[in-house]
Design a protein around this motif. Structure first.
Motif, PDB file in Angstrom:
ATOM      1  N   ASP A 205       5.176   2.301  13.713  1.00 42.16           N
ATOM      2  CA  ASP A 205       6.252   3.727  13.577  1.00 42.16           C
ATOM      3  C   ASP A 205       6.497   4.148  11.910  1.00 42.16           C
ATOM      4  O   ASP A 205       7.886   5.057  11.761  1.00 42.16           O
ATOM      5  N   TYR A 206       5.695   3.371  10.793  1.00 39.60           N
ATOM      6  CA  TYR A 206       6.766   3.973   9.969  1.00 39.60           C
ATOM      7  C   TYR A 206       5.341   4.110   8.837  1.00 39.60           C
ATOM      8  O   TYR A 206       5.636   4.695   7.649  1.00 39.60           O
ATOM      9  N   CYS A 207       4.601   5.075   9.165  1.00 35.73           N
ATOM     10  CA  CYS A 207       3.837   5.991   9.291  1.00 35.73           C
ATOM     11  C   CYS A 207       3.132   5.498   7.924  1.00 35.73           C
ATOM     12  O   CYS A 207       3.124   5.803   6.555  1.00 35.73           O
ATOM     13  N   LEU A 208       2.792   4.134   7.702  1.00 35.54           N
ATOM     14  CA  LEU A 208       2.507   3.424   7.232  1.00 35.54           C
ATOM     15  C   LEU A 208       0.826   3.443   6.714  1.00 35.54           C
ATOM     16  O   LEU A 208      -0.379   4.006   7.775  1.00 35.54           O
ATOM     17  N   LYS A 209       0.244   3.931   5.327  1.00 35.29           N
ATOM     18  CA  LYS A 209      -1.480   4.151   5.147  1.00 35.29           C
ATOM     19  C   LYS A 209      -2.009   2.951   6.213  1.00 35.29           C
ATOM     20  O   LYS A 209      -2.205   1.358   6.781  1.00 35.29           O
ATOM     21  N   ARG A 210      -3.023   3.459   6.937  1.00 35.14           N
ATOM     22  CA  ARG A 210      -4.008   2.536   8.178  1.00 35.14           C
ATOM     23  C   ARG A 210      -4.097   0.856   7.124  1.00 35.14           C
ATOM     24  O   ARG A 210      -4.431   0.298   7.663  1.00 35.14           O
ATOM     25  N   GLU A 211      -5.162   1.637   6.005  1.00 40.95           N
ATOM     26  CA  GLU A 211      -5.314   0.317   5.078  1.00 40.95           C
ATOM     27  C   GLU A 211      -4.471  -0.966   4.652  1.00 40.95           C
ATOM     28  O   GLU A 211      -4.916  -2.634   5.080  1.00 40.95           O
ATOM     29  N   LEU A 212      -2.989  -0.273   5.113  1.00 35.95           N
ATOM     30  CA  LEU A 212      -1.777  -1.149   4.446  1.00 35.95           C
ATOM     31  C   LEU A 212      -1.574  -1.920   5.493  1.00 35.95           C
ATOM     32  O   LEU A 212      -2.418  -3.179   6.122  1.00 35.95           O
ATOM     33  N   LEU A 213      -1.893  -1.261   7.199  1.00 35.33           N
ATOM     34  CA  LEU A 213      -1.822  -1.579   8.900  1.00 35.33           C
ATOM     35  C   LEU A 213      -3.007  -3.346   8.406  1.00 35.33           C
ATOM     36  O   LEU A 213      -1.606  -3.956   9.317  1.00 35.33           O
ATOM     37  N   MET A 214      -3.606  -2.630   8.295  1.00 38.23           N
ATOM     38  CA  MET A 214      -4.855  -3.855   8.244  1.00 38.23           C
ATOM     39  C   MET A 214      -4.605  -4.792   7.738  1.00 38.23           C
ATOM     40  O   MET A 214      -4.521  -6.103   8.803  1.00 38.23           O
ATOM     41  N   GLY A 215      -4.432  -4.555   6.190  1.00 39.10           N
ATOM     42  CA  GLY A 215      -3.828  -5.845   5.606  1.00 39.10           C
ATOM     43  C   GLY A 215      -2.765  -6.725   6.784  1.00 39.10           C
ATOM     44  O   GLY A 215      -2.457  -8.072   6.878  1.00 39.10           O
ATOM     45  N   ILE A 216      -1.791  -6.147   7.167  1.00 38.17           N
ATOM     46  CA  ILE A 216      -0.777  -6.737   7.864  1.00 38.17           C
ATOM     47  C   ILE A 216      -0.711  -7.082   8.879  1.00 38.17           C
ATOM     48  O   ILE A 216      -0.630  -8.147   9.341  1.00 38.17           O
ATOM     49  N   PHE A 217      -1.755  -6.774   9.855  1.00 31.76           N
ATOM     50  CA  PHE A 217      -2.086  -7.312  10.730  1.00 31.76           C
ATOM     51  C   PHE A 217      -3.426  -8.607  10.530  1.00 31.76           C
ATOM     52  O   PHE A 217      -2.559  -9.557  11.317  1.00 31.76           O
ATOM     53  N   GLU A 218      -4.288  -8.419   9.467  1.00 28.34           N
ATOM     54  CA  GLU A 218      -5.002  -9.492   9.148  1.00 28.34           C
ATOM     55  C   GLU A 218      -4.108 -11.140   8.802  1.00 28.34           C
ATOM     56  O   GLU A 218      -4.581 -11.342   8.417  1.00 28.34           O
ATOM     57  N   MET A 219      -2.726 -10.294   8.414  1.00 30.27           N
ATOM     58  CA  MET A 219      -1.957 -11.889   7.600  1.00 30.27           C
ATOM     59  C   MET A 219      -1.674 -12.208   8.847  1.00 30.27           C
ATOM     60  O   MET A 219      -0.796 -13.180   9.350  1.00 30.27           O
ATOM     61  N   GLY A 220      -1.415 -11.498  10.199  1.00 32.66           N
ATOM     62  CA  GLY A 220      -0.980 -12.567  11.711  1.00 32.66           C
ATOM     63  C   GLY A 220       0.282 -11.995  12.048  1.00 32.66           C
ATOM     64  O   GLY A 220       0.821 -12.511  12.876  1.00 32.66           O
TER      65      GLY A 220
END
Length: 424
Positions: free
Chosen positions: A36-51
């Motif tokens: 929802d925060y319009c973050l870069k997709r690459e950053l989202l990938m890192g966030i999700f991979e942190m669990g």
């Protein structure tokens, strides 16, 4: 490699799902998603991979405001996702085309600096070249100078060391857009406040300052009035102690403490425990006693060499040992998910220390146990800390229900988990 739609999510290397019970400290959200925060997709990938699946309450409150460039004063409990609350917007706003320092995170201890830099490196790993550097006292200054000769976008530092690098003209901070102070109450205590004021004097005019703290003494309010511009205030601390931590006290004499600890070790289902003493000397003596009783035990305190402290911290975090005896050096920001029991072998003198100590268990909304060994001298302190924190520290019962602090234990069988504890 551009992927469309939701396909990019399928290629993520997600950690195993954490299915442990969590308290409302981290679950009572508005239902936002990181997308929802319009973050870069690459950053989202890192966030999700942190669990990290969904934002915690402090993240929901902080991320959009921090992205808008406003100063923030946030009061949130330890272990509720505070690092993510500032690292996500900070990394989102780093411009890789610019090869200078754009953000600084100030922390009070070396251990916390290493932990925060580790998280930043992990969540930014798909961003393609965000350069994160941790710099703290007790390490080789020349290495830091060499490192700053190359590109660095984010510096995570303890105050003395970064000030040294700024004054030497090596760390150029005049174009820093964002400065975060994590554990702000500690950074604005007498030990550090002069250094912090000095660091701020080197920053450019348009900088954004984010303050995160579990407690807000007067020092923080004075600093805020002076340096923050119309800060957005977040307070997620209607009550001070973490919801998932059950607190007990056992009334003992000084001479009974070790015996009492032995009983606790034999009766409790400890995943990992941290045991606090009030002096370095007592830490070493107790660690020796615990080893003699046949339990595995590390110890750590401020008089030990930094290198050795790092190794102990690293090994304990990796589960090489079940119990860690320490002084208050170890109370802030230290995040070891496996700790489910904290024992105050010596009861602390004030409410703030108590809060930070017991916050080492029950991290990120999980369940934990805090047990206090109380002598007759401590009883006034106990009462005053209960009053200040508006919390209930109960006498230790004959049996402690495992579902209060053991993650894998689901209270489906009412007969599980009774432990006859008070046969000392």
């Amino acid at each position: 490699m551009e992927q469309f739609g939701d396909d990019w999510k399928k290629s993520l290397q997600l950690p195993p799902k954490d299915t442990r019970v969590r308290t409302s400290d981290v679950t009572s959200t508005k239902g936002n998603e990181f997308e929802d925060y319009c973050l870069k997709r690459e950053l989202l990938m890192g966030i999700f991979e942190m669990g990290w699946e969904k934002p915690s309450p402090i993240q929901e409150e902080s991320i959009p405001i921090a992205l808008s460039g406003r100063d923030i004063l946030a009061r949130a409990k330890n272990g509720t996702g505070k690092s993510g609350a500032y690292l996500i917007p900070m990394l989102e706003r780093i411009d890789l085309k610019k090869d200078y320092i754009q953000a600084i995170v100030m922390v009070p201890t070396r251990e916390l600096a290493l932990q925060v830099s580790q998280i930043s490196i992990q969540i930014s790993k798909h961003l393609g070249g965000v350069k994160v550097m941790a710099t703290t006292g007790g390490t080789n200054l020349r290495d830091d100078i060499m490192r700053l000769d190359e590109t660095v976008h984010v510096v995570i530092a303890t105050p003395g060391r970064i000030l040294d690098l700024i004054k030497k003209g090596v760390a150029k901070v005049d174009r820093v857009q964002m400065m975060v102070m994590d554990e702000a109450d500690k950074l604005l205590s007498q030990d550090f406040v002069v250094l912090i004021e000095d660091i701020i004097s080197f920053l450019g005019k348009g900088r954004q300052i984010l303050l995160y703290s579990a407690t807000f003494p007067i020092s923080v309010q004075k600093f805020m009035a002076k340096h923050l511009h119309k800060p957005y205030e977040i307070n997620l601390m209607e009550e001070l102690t973490l919801k998932g931590i059950t607190q007990y006290y056992a009334y003992v004499t000084e001479r009974q403490k070790v015996h009492c600890l032995n009983t606790l070790f034999s009766r409790l289902q400890i995943n990992q425990s941290i045991i606090f003493c009030n002096s370095t000397q007592r830490v070493e003596l107790l660690a020796k006693k615990i080893t003699q009783l046949g339990y595995s035990c590390f110890y750590i305190h401020a008089k030990m060499m930094q290198e050795y402290r790092n190794r102990v911290f690293h090994d304990f975090r990796n589960g090489l040992c079940r119990n860690l005896v320490c002084t208050d050096l170890f109370t802030r920001g230290i995040d070891i998910q496996a700790v489910n029991v904290v024992i105050n072998f010596d009861f602390p003198k004030n409410a703030e220390t108590y809060l930070h100590r017991i916050g080492r268990s029950g991290r990120f909304g999980h369940l934990g146990l805090a047990i206090n060994l109380i002598t007759s001298e401590d009883r006034f302190n106990l009462k005053s800390i209960e009053d200040q924190l508006v919390t209930d520290i109960k006498p230790i019962p004959g049996s402690i229900d495992k579902s209060l602090y053991v993650a894998e234990f689901h209270a489906t069988n009412p007969n599980c988990g009774a432990l006859e504890l008070l046969n000392w």
